[in-house]
Design a protein around this motif. Structure first.
Motif, PDB file in Angstrom:
ATOM      1  N   LYS A 187      -5.326  -0.659 -51.394  1.00  0.00           N
ATOM      2  CA  LYS A 187      -4.335   0.190 -50.719  1.00  0.00           C
ATOM      3  C   LYS A 187      -4.228   1.553 -51.413  1.00  0.00           C
ATOM      4  O   LYS A 187      -4.214   2.602 -50.769  1.00  0.00           O
ATOM      5  CB  LYS A 187      -2.979  -0.538 -50.717  1.00  0.00           C
ATOM      6  N   LYS A 190      -7.297   3.689 -50.879  1.00  0.00           N
ATOM      7  CA  LYS A 190      -7.286   4.249 -49.520  1.00  0.00           C
ATOM      8  C   LYS A 190      -6.381   5.484 -49.486  1.00  0.00           C
ATOM      9  O   LYS A 190      -6.729   6.514 -48.915  1.00  0.00           O
ATOM     10  CB  LYS A 190      -6.768   3.175 -48.559  1.00  0.00           C
ATOM     11  N   LYS A 194      -7.414   9.710 -48.879  1.00  0.00           N
ATOM     12  CA  LYS A 194      -6.953  10.325 -47.630  1.00  0.00           C
ATOM     13  C   LYS A 194      -7.365  11.805 -47.612  1.00  0.00           C
ATOM     14  O   LYS A 194      -7.088  12.540 -48.561  1.00  0.00           O
ATOM     15  CB  LYS A 194      -5.423  10.214 -47.553  1.00  0.00           C
ATOM     16  N   SER A 222     -14.143   1.386 -50.277  1.00  0.00           N
ATOM     17  CA  SER A 222     -13.164   2.369 -49.765  1.00  0.00           C
ATOM     18  C   SER A 222     -13.761   3.762 -49.629  1.00  0.00           C
ATOM     19  O   SER A 222     -13.460   4.468 -48.655  1.00  0.00           O
ATOM     20  CB  SER A 222     -11.946   2.469 -50.670  1.00  0.00           C
ATOM     21  N   ASN A 225     -16.062   3.834 -46.729  1.00  0.00           N
ATOM     22  CA  ASN A 225     -15.271   3.723 -45.504  1.00  0.00           C
ATOM     23  C   ASN A 225     -14.599   5.050 -45.155  1.00  0.00           C
ATOM     24  O   ASN A 225     -14.525   5.420 -43.980  1.00  0.00           O
ATOM     25  CB  ASN A 225     -14.223   2.616 -45.665  1.00  0.00           C
ATOM     26  N   ALA A 226     -14.136   5.778 -46.182  1.00  0.00           N
ATOM     27  CA  ALA A 226     -13.508   7.088 -45.947  1.00  0.00           C
ATOM     28  C   ALA A 226     -14.552   8.067 -45.387  1.00  0.00           C
ATOM     29  O   ALA A 226     -14.256   8.857 -44.482  1.00  0.00           O
ATOM     30  CB  ALA A 226     -12.907   7.624 -47.245  1.00  0.00           C
TER      31      ALA A 226
END
Ligand SMILES: [Zn+2]
Ligand SMILES: [Zn+2]
Length: 247
Positions: A187, A190, A194, A222, A225-226
């Protein structure tokens, strides 16, 4: 490379090996036999663990000894990936951990010579990369200045060479200089990532091509994925990820 040139290069590297004997990046012993130039036979036989099938279809992590089909692992289920599939050559352990460290922090670009024999032992990876456009995970300009190169870019170039086709395209930039993500949960990672990545200026996407994001290590996924989210937003339809190691 022509035959004569290859012969000359082989002769020269043989001579260099005599003058400067190569040593194993993992244990320091001499490397004179075996398929690797910088990992000795003992270390490669015992400590390089390949991510061959069956493996997680999202991150490539192998399902040891379990007679099952490829599927997604539990970790990737929580990641909620926006890319489709992923593969990795081997696990982030022993000599491969050393290799990544040497590549990232010691400017030891020569370790990339061992990508070829690694890939030979994971032929599924070669098939996976075939014909795609490889997109390296970018470094922030500050880190790029510090390091002098982006290791993921070099990896993508070596992957391309070994996969016999495809190209490398620097489609992404890193806008946010995120601190090391080690130790953070999914979390927080992530949250930190941002708006960290964006499409590079003047870059266009061809929707008919398959794109593969390339990074050195798949940890939680992560970062990949970003990056994948930016490419998806730009319209990429076929999108996968590939890494050297899974940690
Ligand atoms: Zn060794
Ligand atoms: Zn997985």
């Amino acid at each position: 490379m022509g035959g004569e040139e290859r012969k000359k290069k082989g002769w020269l590297s043989d001579l260099l090996d005599i003058i400067f004997p190569r040593s194993c990046i993992s244990c320091g012993d001499g490397v004179d036999v075996g398929p690797f130039r910088h990992i000795c036979q003992k270390c490669s036989d015992r400590h390089v663990l390949y991510a061959n099938a069956p493996h997680c279809t999202t991150c490539g992590y192998p399902f040891w000894g379990m007679a099952e089909e490829n599927r997604s692992c539990e970790h990737c289920y929580h990641l909620r990936p926006v890319f489709s599939g992923g593969r990795t050559i081997c696990l982030f352990k022993g000599p491969i951990r050393r290799m990544v460290h040497a590549l990232k922090y010691e400017s030891a670009l020569y370790v990339l010579e061992d990508i070829a024999p690694l890939m030979e032992r994971n032929p599924g990876m070669r098939d996976f990369l075939q014909g795609a456009i490889l997109v390296p995970v970018p470094l922030h300009p500050r880190k790029l200045r510090e390091r002098g190169y982006n290791q993921s870019q070099y990896l993508a170039e070596y992957f391309c060479k070994e996969a016999n086709g495809g190209t490398v395209a620097n489609l992404l930039i890193r806008k946010k200089d995120t601190q090391s993500q080690t130790g953070f949960d999914l979390k927080t990672r992530k949250e930190n990532l941002k708006n960290a990545f964006a499409l590079a200026p003047k870059m266009s996407i061809d929707l008919t091509f398959r794109y593969i994001l390339v990074d050195d290590v798949f940890t939680t996924g992560s970062t990949l994925n970003a990056c994948a989210a930016v490419l998806r937003k730009a319209g990429v339809v076929h999108l996968d990820v590939a890494t050297l190691a899974h940690g």
